[in-house]
Motif scaffolding. Structure first.
Motif, PDB file in Angstrom:
ATOM      1  N   LYS A   1      -4.955   2.354  -1.186  1.00  0.00           N
ATOM      2  CA  LYS A   1      -5.280   2.521   0.226  1.00  0.00           C
ATOM      3  C   LYS A   1      -6.632   1.881   0.514  1.00  0.00           C
ATOM      4  O   LYS A   1      -7.408   1.618  -0.386  1.00  0.00           O
ATOM      5  CB  LYS A   1      -5.334   4.009   0.592  1.00  0.00           C
ATOM      6  N   GLY A   2      -6.886   1.666   1.773  1.00  0.00           N
ATOM      7  CA  GLY A   2      -8.172   1.245   2.309  1.00  0.00           C
ATOM      8  C   GLY A   2      -9.025   0.328   1.464  1.00  0.00           C
ATOM      9  O   GLY A   2      -8.685  -0.822   1.226  1.00  0.00           O
TER      10      GLY A   2
ATOM     11  N   ALA B   1      -5.887  -2.526   6.393  1.00  0.00           N
ATOM     12  CA  ALA B   1      -6.160  -1.453   5.441  1.00  0.00           C
ATOM     13  C   ALA B   1      -5.649  -0.122   5.961  1.00  0.00           C
ATOM     14  O   ALA B   1      -5.931   0.267   7.077  1.00  0.00           O
ATOM     15  CB  ALA B   1      -7.653  -1.368   5.154  1.00  0.00           C
ATOM     16  N   LYS B   2      -4.887   0.558   5.124  1.00  0.00           N
ATOM     17  CA  LYS B   2      -4.431   1.904   5.462  1.00  0.00           C
ATOM     18  C   LYS B   2      -5.543   2.852   5.037  1.00  0.00           C
ATOM     19  O   LYS B   2      -6.053   2.760   3.934  1.00  0.00           O
ATOM     20  CB  LYS B   2      -3.144   2.232   4.728  1.00  0.00           C
TER      21      LYS B   2
ATOM     22  N   ASP C   1      -7.743   5.961   3.661  1.00  0.00           N
ATOM     23  CA  ASP C   1      -7.586   6.992   2.645  1.00  0.00           C
ATOM     24  C   ASP C   1      -7.383   8.319   3.357  1.00  0.00           C
ATOM     25  O   ASP C   1      -8.010   8.583   4.375  1.00  0.00           O
ATOM     26  CB  ASP C   1      -8.842   7.087   1.770  1.00  0.00           C
ATOM     27  N   LYS C   2      -6.523   9.160   2.821  1.00  0.00           N
ATOM     28  CA  LYS C   2      -6.278  10.454   3.453  1.00  0.00           C
ATOM     29  C   LYS C   2      -7.543  11.304   3.460  1.00  0.00           C
ATOM     30  O   LYS C   2      -7.814  12.002   4.412  1.00  0.00           O
ATOM     31  CB  LYS C   2      -5.142  11.181   2.733  1.00  0.00           C
TER      32      LYS C   2
ATOM     33  N   GLN D   1       0.823  -1.209   0.000  1.00  0.00           N
ATOM     34  CA  GLN D   1       0.000   0.000   0.000  1.00  0.00           C
ATOM     35  C   GLN D   1       0.860   1.264   0.000  1.00  0.00           C
ATOM     36  O   GLN D   1       0.490   2.265  -0.616  1.00  0.00           O
ATOM     37  CB  GLN D   1      -0.933   0.010   1.210  1.00  0.00           C
ATOM     38  N   ASP D   2       1.994   1.223   0.681  1.00  0.00           N
ATOM     39  CA  ASP D   2       2.881   2.386   0.721  1.00  0.00           C
ATOM     40  C   ASP D   2       3.528   2.662  -0.631  1.00  0.00           C
ATOM     41  O   ASP D   2       3.731   3.813  -1.005  1.00  0.00           O
ATOM     42  CB  ASP D   2       3.983   2.190   1.768  1.00  0.00           C
TER      43      ASP D   2
END
Length: 116
Positions: A70-71, A94-95, A97-98, A63-64
């Motif tokens: 993301k997510g 899950a990372k 979303d900004k 994801q990075d």
């Protein structure tokens, strides 16, 4: 007649098993990556370019390193059969979303202001 029906059902079940085959981002070629619902040629190219720099360690690393991954998007790809080192994505991986994180912070600020 019954034999044909049973054979047709068996063929259908066998073909759906192939549709959900797991595709590992560290082993797949562009064609296999494109076969995952939600992955197109540009994303598979990005995955292959990043993988050339070094294999993905886990979902967080994936994801990075992949832009826009993301997510929800990562979770949907995992549900479609994409795996990292043989592991599907789990809900807690899950990372966010900004934009979702910003919206949540804004909502909290509004609630705090309304409570005053």
């Amino acid at each position: 007649m019954i034999k044909k029906l049973v054979l047709a059902v068996a063929a259908l079940l066998a073909s759906t098993g192939f549709a959900f085959a797991q595709v590992d981002v560290n082993k797949a070629d562009a064609v296999a990556l494109d076969g995952v619902k939600g992955v197109g040629p540009s994303m598979s190219k990005m995955i292959l370019e990043e993988r050339a720099k070094g294999e993905f360690r886990d979902w967080g690393d994936f994801q990075d390193r992949i832009k826009g991954m993301k997510g929800k998007k990562a979770m949907k790809l995992s549900e479609a059969g994409l795996v990292v080192n043989g592991k599907p994505m789990e809900a807690g991986m899950a990372k966010p979303d900004k934009t979702a994180a910003k919206k949540e912070a804004k909502d909290k600020a509004v609630e705090k202001k309304a409570a005053m």
